[in-house]
Design an enzyme around this catalytic site. Sequence first.
Site, short mmCIF file in Angstrom:
data_model
loop_
_atom_site.label_atom_id
_atom_site.label_comp_id
_atom_site.label_asym_id
_atom_site.label_seq_id
_atom_site.Cartn_x
_atom_site.Cartn_y
_atom_site.Cartn_z
N GLY A 136 0.67 2.66 7.15
CA GLY A 136 0.80 4.07 6.79
C GLY A 136 2.11 4.33 6.08
O GLY A 136 2.67 5.43 6.18
N SER A 221 0.52 -3.55 5.60
CA SER A 221 0.89 -2.47 4.69
C SER A 221 2.30 -1.98 5.02
O SER A 221 3.24 -2.77 5.00
CB SER A 221 -0.16 -1.36 4.76
OG SER A 221 -0.01 -0.46 3.69
#
Length: 510
Positions: A136, A221
């Site tokens: 995120g 990520s």
Amino acid sequence: MRKTLSTILSITLLTVSIVLSGCASAKSQNSPTDNAVVSTQAGKIRGSVTKSGVLSFKGVPYAEAAERFVPAKPVAKWEGVRDATEYGKISPQFAILGMGKNNAGEGTSNDCTNLNIWTPAADKKKRAVMVWLHGGGFSTGSANSAESDGENLARTQDVVVVGVNHRLNVFGHLDLSDFGEKYKYSANTGMYDIVNALEWIKKNISNFGGDPDNVTIFGESGGGAKVLAMMTSPKAKGLFHKAINESGATENMGVEFQRQDYSRELGRLIVSKLGLTAKSIEEIQNVDAVRLMEIAAQSQNEIAAKYKLPVSIGEGYAMEWEPVVDGDFMPTNPVLEKGFAAAGKNIPLLIGSNLNEWTIWMTVTAHLNMSDEARAEYAKAYPFEDKATAPLVDTLLRLPLLKITAHKADQNGAKVYSYIFTKQVNERLGASHTTEIPYVFANTEDPLSKTISTAWANFAKNGVPSAAGLSEWEAYTRESGAVMILDDKSYVTHHHDEALLKLLVPEYEW
């Protein structure tokens, strides 16, 4: 070939939640039991036993973040037995790149410094500890997502799995260092939370059957970028021993982090827009959270436009929340001109990406005008893939991750192992962003899941990724160019896509 930033911002929230390792939490289905009572330095906690016999502890506080923008304090001791069967609070959520909606509602709090732990047994066995840093970016997400539930990984690999919640976005990275010594570390408060979590793990994880001297941090990520931040900060040195980065870097978020001058200017602008001064700065502790995020987003847009800061995906300008290179907590960028950050020299690294990372933004990142020469090189690089999918090959993450891999190898410290996940999980999106996560956590019945989760766990145990059915996983060097292709038929190859990458992005240097 690329659309404008405004086009990107129109992507649905549903898509964004998939890409950014969304933070929706799964309600506990288990009942508390005295069989899952464990002592911590602050007091006893009672978890639950899953149907498979794994002990689960959720929402365990590792620090107390009573104030904004400052490092959290140690957890106050409690009497009796504290319940640890439900997920804890998460950080307020910030609309990343303008997508989605700011959220500071129920279930969110600045005081979100808590852990989730899964262990086969709270015994004296010293199991490898795997600490998950969620995705995120540095703006959204949480460790409470069903996709990162650690039960199966703990059970099948006999490891202790820990997920970390910490402060994000403006709450984790608002730079108020111009406003006094109290806020010296405000730009990296969210990263300091992770350091505090690792310190808690070092002191307490042996009571959960884990080995405090064998801790691996891993993330996807934004979580992978957090791994790089921990490898760069001397504050985290000695608190973990191995690192795994899954799809976790762009050129301006991972290879490099935020410049301090931009960060400080942003902080001053936000304070000014709030109508505050150095004398009234303490009022920022009580500013409505959503208003604070809205003012912060406006200010970021102004700074991005002023200095023409490039957006990571597509065209246009954007300034995102991320760690700040302040010369102290973060002395340098992760990637140096020659080599890698000094603090990470002796940390073995497993790093890679997925073949089709950004197919969800296909018209932005696809190589739609791929030449016949490039298509031929794609066929050589990926002989078992459908040649028609060549334009969907990722370079946005592959290139910066290759740079990190090469510079880490140049450091001549601990070994670095490279992979590319090519399993076509989704008929339309292929091996897209996040699709490897269920395989890592053993949360899919696909046989490849056992291979990958075993390789990750063995890396955590002994520093070398390995699994039954895999050939020997060679360490990467510039000379070898070794990379493991992870698919139904996994294999090691060498320099396999470098000619292709040179054709697609000839100006990029790694």
